[in-house]
Design an enzyme around this catalytic site. Structure first.
Site, PDB file in Angstrom:
ATOM      1  N   LYS A 227       2.346  -8.408 -14.122  1.00  0.00           N
ATOM      2  CA  LYS A 227       2.579  -9.834 -13.863  1.00  0.00           C
ATOM      3  C   LYS A 227       4.075 -10.124 -13.852  1.00  0.00           C
ATOM      4  CE  LYS A 227       2.244 -12.868 -17.370  1.00  0.00           C
ATOM      5  NZ  LYS A 227       3.430 -13.690 -17.618  1.00  0.00           N
ATOM      6  N   ASN A 228       4.796  -9.587 -14.835  1.00  0.00           N
ATOM      7  CA  ASN A 228       6.209  -9.949 -15.004  1.00  0.00           C
ATOM      8  C   ASN A 228       7.157  -9.210 -14.081  1.00  0.00           C
ATOM      9  OD1 ASN A 228       5.356 -11.820 -16.811  1.00  0.00           O
ATOM     10  ND2 ASN A 228       5.972 -10.677 -18.629  1.00  0.00           N
TER      11      ASN A 228
ATOM     12  N   CYS B 171       7.313 -24.666 -24.298  1.00  0.00           N
ATOM     13  CA  CYS B 171       5.969 -24.078 -24.189  1.00  0.00           C
ATOM     14  C   CYS B 171       5.542 -23.717 -25.602  1.00  0.00           C
ATOM     15  CB  CYS B 171       5.976 -22.893 -23.232  1.00  0.00           C
ATOM     16  SG  CYS B 171       6.334 -21.351 -24.010  1.00  0.00           S
TER      17      CYS B 171
ATOM     18  N   ARG C  51      12.456 -22.135 -25.162  1.00  0.00           N
ATOM     19  CA  ARG C  51      12.692 -21.342 -23.945  1.00  0.00           C
ATOM     20  C   ARG C  51      13.611 -22.066 -22.952  1.00  0.00           C
ATOM     21  NH1 ARG C  51       7.156 -18.678 -22.230  1.00  0.00           N
ATOM     22  NH2 ARG C  51       8.546 -17.262 -21.142  1.00  0.00           N
ATOM     23  N   PRO C  52      14.830 -22.392 -23.394  1.00  0.00           N
ATOM     24  CA  PRO C  52      15.778 -23.062 -22.495  1.00  0.00           C
ATOM     25  C   PRO C  52      16.211 -22.129 -21.366  1.00  0.00           C
ATOM     26  CG  PRO C  52      16.861 -22.411 -24.517  1.00  0.00           C
ATOM     27  CD  PRO C  52      15.408 -22.100 -24.697  1.00  0.00           C
TER      28      PRO C  52
ATOM     29  N   ASP D  42       5.695  -9.194 -26.185  1.00  0.00           N
ATOM     30  CA  ASP D  42       4.418  -9.475 -25.510  1.00  0.00           C
ATOM     31  C   ASP D  42       3.279  -8.623 -26.050  1.00  0.00           C
ATOM     32  OD1 ASP D  42       5.769 -10.196 -22.190  1.00  0.00           O
ATOM     33  OD2 ASP D  42       5.764 -11.296 -24.076  1.00  0.00           O
TER      34      ASP D  42
ATOM     35  N   ARG E 182      -4.125 -16.472 -17.125  1.00  0.00           N
ATOM     36  CA  ARG E 182      -2.768 -16.488 -16.553  1.00  0.00           C
ATOM     37  C   ARG E 182      -2.236 -15.073 -16.395  1.00  0.00           C
ATOM     38  NH1 ARG E 182       1.485 -20.386 -19.115  1.00  0.00           N
ATOM     39  NH2 ARG E 182       2.570 -19.245 -17.495  1.00  0.00           N
TER      40      ARG E 182
HETATM   41  C1  EPZ Z   1      10.116 -13.146 -20.049  1.00  0.00           C
HETATM   42  O1  EPZ Z   1      10.233 -14.505 -20.405  1.00  0.00           O
HETATM   43  C2  EPZ Z   1       8.642 -12.869 -19.882  1.00  0.00           C
HETATM   44  N1  EPZ Z   1       8.109 -13.692 -18.785  1.00  0.00           N
HETATM   45  C3  EPZ Z   1       7.906 -13.178 -21.185  1.00  0.00           C
HETATM   46  O2  EPZ Z   1       6.537 -12.822 -21.008  1.00  0.00           O
HETATM   47  C4  EPZ Z   1       8.496 -12.300 -22.277  1.00  0.00           C
HETATM   48  O3  EPZ Z   1       7.873 -12.612 -23.511  1.00  0.00           O
HETATM   49  C5  EPZ Z   1      10.008 -12.547 -22.380  1.00  0.00           C
HETATM   50  O4  EPZ Z   1      10.623 -12.307 -21.099  1.00  0.00           O
HETATM   51  C6  EPZ Z   1      10.673 -11.620 -23.398  1.00  0.00           C
HETATM   52  O5  EPZ Z   1      10.431 -10.289 -23.066  1.00  0.00           O
HETATM   53  C7  EPZ Z   1       8.339 -13.286 -17.514  1.00  0.00           C
HETATM   54  O6  EPZ Z   1       8.967 -12.276 -17.264  1.00  0.00           O
HETATM   55  C8  EPZ Z   1       7.761 -14.154 -16.430  1.00  0.00           C
HETATM   56  P1  EPZ Z   1      13.796 -14.523 -22.110  1.00  0.00           P
HETATM   57  P2  EPZ Z   1      11.690 -15.212 -20.380  1.00  0.00           P
HETATM   58  O7  EPZ Z   1      14.618 -15.358 -21.197  1.00  0.00           O
HETATM   59  O8  EPZ Z   1      12.527 -14.583 -19.350  1.00  0.00           O
HETATM   60  C9  EPZ Z   1      16.114 -17.349 -25.181  1.00  0.00           C
HETATM   61  C10 EPZ Z   1       4.234 -13.096 -21.161  1.00  0.00           C
HETATM   62  O9  EPZ Z   1       3.501 -13.170 -22.159  1.00  0.00           O
HETATM   63  N2  EPZ Z   1      16.808 -17.862 -23.977  1.00  0.00           N
HETATM   64  O10 EPZ Z   1      14.002 -13.050 -22.118  1.00  0.00           O
HETATM   65  O11 EPZ Z   1      11.468 -16.675 -20.345  1.00  0.00           O
HETATM   66  C11 EPZ Z   1      14.625 -17.666 -25.174  1.00  0.00           C
HETATM   67  O12 EPZ Z   1      14.375 -18.943 -25.724  1.00  0.00           O
HETATM   68  C12 EPZ Z   1       5.537 -13.849 -21.139  1.00  0.00           C
HETATM   69  O13 EPZ Z   1       3.994 -12.392 -20.145  1.00  0.00           O
HETATM   70  C13 EPZ Z   1      17.771 -18.867 -24.127  1.00  0.00           C
HETATM   71  O14 EPZ Z   1      18.043 -19.325 -25.247  1.00  0.00           O
HETATM   72  O15 EPZ Z   1      12.253 -14.804 -21.816  1.00  0.00           O
HETATM   73  C14 EPZ Z   1      14.036 -16.559 -26.018  1.00  0.00           C
HETATM   74  O16 EPZ Z   1      14.147 -16.905 -27.379  1.00  0.00           O
HETATM   75  C15 EPZ Z   1       5.711 -14.719 -22.360  1.00  0.00           C
HETATM   76  N3  EPZ Z   1      18.408 -19.338 -23.016  1.00  0.00           N
HETATM   77  C16 EPZ Z   1      14.959 -15.359 -25.709  1.00  0.00           C
HETATM   78  O17 EPZ Z   1      16.163 -15.919 -25.168  1.00  0.00           O
HETATM   79  C17 EPZ Z   1      18.135 -18.857 -21.755  1.00  0.00           C
HETATM   80  O18 EPZ Z   1      18.758 -19.317 -20.762  1.00  0.00           O
HETATM   81  C18 EPZ Z   1      14.380 -14.384 -24.686  1.00  0.00           C
HETATM   82  O19 EPZ Z   1      13.923 -15.136 -23.586  1.00  0.00           O
HETATM   83  C19 EPZ Z   1      17.155 -17.838 -21.625  1.00  0.00           C
HETATM   84  C20 EPZ Z   1      16.522 -17.354 -22.747  1.00  0.00           C
END
Ligand code: EPZ
Length: 420
Positions: free
Chosen positions: A22-23, A116, A121-122, A304, A396
């Site tokens: 998916k990702n 969410c 998740r900013p 995940d 999803r």
């Molecule tokens: C991706 O989400 C995945 N989704 C998530 O999978 C996965 O849990 C996550 O990466 C971590 O591996 C997809 O790929 C579609 P991040 P993403 O940006 O990119 C903070 C699932 O179950 N952050 O790596 O949204 C954020 O809040 C889903 O399949 C900021 O602060 O995650 C988090 O604490 C859930 N500012 C951390 O970084 C930003 O601009 C990691 O988030 C971006 C992120």
């Protein structure tokens, strides 16, 4: 809303074919915006999130011919540069249209995703990186409004590792003028898969899969054909399931090389795991042993997989200490697991799971995608019936999970809303 009913206690035996990741599929679908030519994709998982992504792309004017796991996309006639709140609020990954739209059309209006269940998740790092590439970005009435005559390559270091942040910036840099260096880049296999597609489209990228990616921007990208990598999280989920019930599963079309940290922990729980080029066999003949772990960015143990391995620990011999380092609120499954008889105490980002001899079926509620998977795993092992509500969360990210589990011996069925 559909529910799942599981009658636990059945060992799992048989073969499961793993679906595409998916990702990886979500950013790759958005990469179709970077060219006017066809992008032909294979091994695309059939998921609610994929449907949502195709609806969002259609809203922008992208055509998509879907034939099972094969999708051909064409962004030759883009009619809108706006990703509306109605769609973005149902899938945060919609933010992945921002980079491509800005890079190819110089403009984009993407609704802010909003929070969410698992955390705020900013997307500040996505914005910081695009601004560094010369974009002017304002936040107006809940929208990210971005403009750039032509993005310019830049050296960007994100404040933390962000998967979709790296993907947005990678896609934007592919068409930017000059060289972009992404430091502190995410190293997930899904990033590598996206980069491999972009390279097939004519992008010039090196270092993908490491913390430093270097991109030489090009004027134009062309069409390509690509098969999505297997889903390492679906694979890990089914291995936890057989760890919980006992038995033996042969998982086909999967890649052990993308999930070493997961396999290491599952072996420590007592699952006998053998791997081939494109298969993994998991066999469980004993009660699981408690396994402590902390989630981390790839190649560390994936967040995940946290809920799923917690479920396995609920019935293990001993106490496990679990630390969730990526998201601030990813223990929503704990209260539901406790309803099934689990003994879990949480303190901030740490959960102490004291394994019990037996879980007992109950009515529970899915709160997010991976939490749903943990409830399925626990339900498969629990004595009696477990009813899981709100399984739209599960749909999803898992392609017909109940069919795959029923085919290997689980007593699991979907209770459709109209029949309730
Ligand atoms: C991706 O989400 C995945 N989704 C998530 O999978 C996965 O849990 C996550 O990466 C971590 O591996 C997809 O790929 C579609 P991040 P993403 O940006 O990119 C903070 C699932 O179950 N952050 O790596 O949204 C954020 O809040 C889903 O399949 C900021 O602060 O995650 C988090 O604490 C859930 N500012 C951390 O970084 C930003 O601009 C990691 O988030 C971006 C992120």
């Amino acid at each position: 809303m559909d529910k799942l009913r599981i009658t636990g206690g059945q060992k799992l035996h048989g073969n499961i074919t793993i679906s595409g990741a998916k990702n990886a599929a979500l950013p790759i679908l958005c990469a179709s915006l970077l060219t006017a030519d066809d992008i032909q994709l294979h091994n695309v998982p059939r998921l609610r999130d994929i449907d949502t992504a195709c609806k969002l792309l259609a809203q922008l004017g992208v055509t998509a011919q879907v034939d099972g796991e094969n999708i051909t996309l064409n962004a030759g006639q883009i009619t809108s540069l706006e990703a509306p709140y109605e769609l973005v609020k149902t899938m945060r990954a919609s933010i992945l249209v921002l980079g491509p739209l800005l890079a190819r059309f110089g403009e984009a209006r993407v609704s802010l995703p909003g929070g969410c269940a698992i955390g705020q998740r900013p997307v500040d790092q996505h914005i910081k990186g695009l601004r560094a590439m010369g974009a002017t970005i304002e936040l107006e009435h809940g929208f990210v409004v971005a403009k750039a005559k032509r993005l310019k390559g830049a050296s960007i270091r994100t404040d933390m590792v962000t998967v979709t942040g790296t993907e947005n910036l990678l896609m934007a840099a592919a068409l930017a003028e000059g060289e972009t260096i992404l430091e502190n880049a995410a190293q997930e296999p899904e990033i590598v898969d996206l980069a491999e597609l972009l390279i097939k489209m004519g992008a010039r990228i090196s270092g993908h899969g490491t913390e430093r990616i270097v991109i030489q921007g090009v004027e134009k990208l062309h069409g390509a054909t690509h098969s999505i990598i297997p889903d390492r999280i679906e694979t890990g989920t089914f291995l936890c399931a057989v760890g919980a019930t006992g038995g033996e599963l042969m998982l086909h079309n999967t890649a052990a090389t993308t999930m070493q940290s997961t396999l290491d922990k599952l072996r420590k729980s007592g699952i006998d795991i053998e791997c081939g080029d494109n298969w993994i066999r998991g066999r469980m003949t004993q009660r699981p042993q408690a396994v402590s772990f902390s989630t981390a960015e790839h190649p560390g143990f994936p967040t995940d997989m946290q809920a799923q391995l917690m479920a396995l620990n609920c019935m293990a011999n001993g106490t496990a200490v679990i630390v969730e380092n990526i998201f601030e609120n990813r223990f929503m499954h704990v209260q539901e697991l406790i309803r099934l008889g689990a003994k879990i105490e949480t303190e901030g980002h740490t959960a102490h799971v004291k394994g019990v001899n037996q879980l007992f079926g109950a009515r529970v509620m899915a709160t997010d995608l991976r939490a749903s998977a943990s409830l399925v795993i626990a339900g498969l092992a629990a004595q009696g019936d477990t009813i899981i509500d709100r399984i739209y969360h599960l749909d999803r990210g898992y392609d017909r999970m109940e069919n795959k589990l029923a085919a290997v011996g689980a007593h699991i069925e979907r209770l459709r809303q109209e029949s309730l």
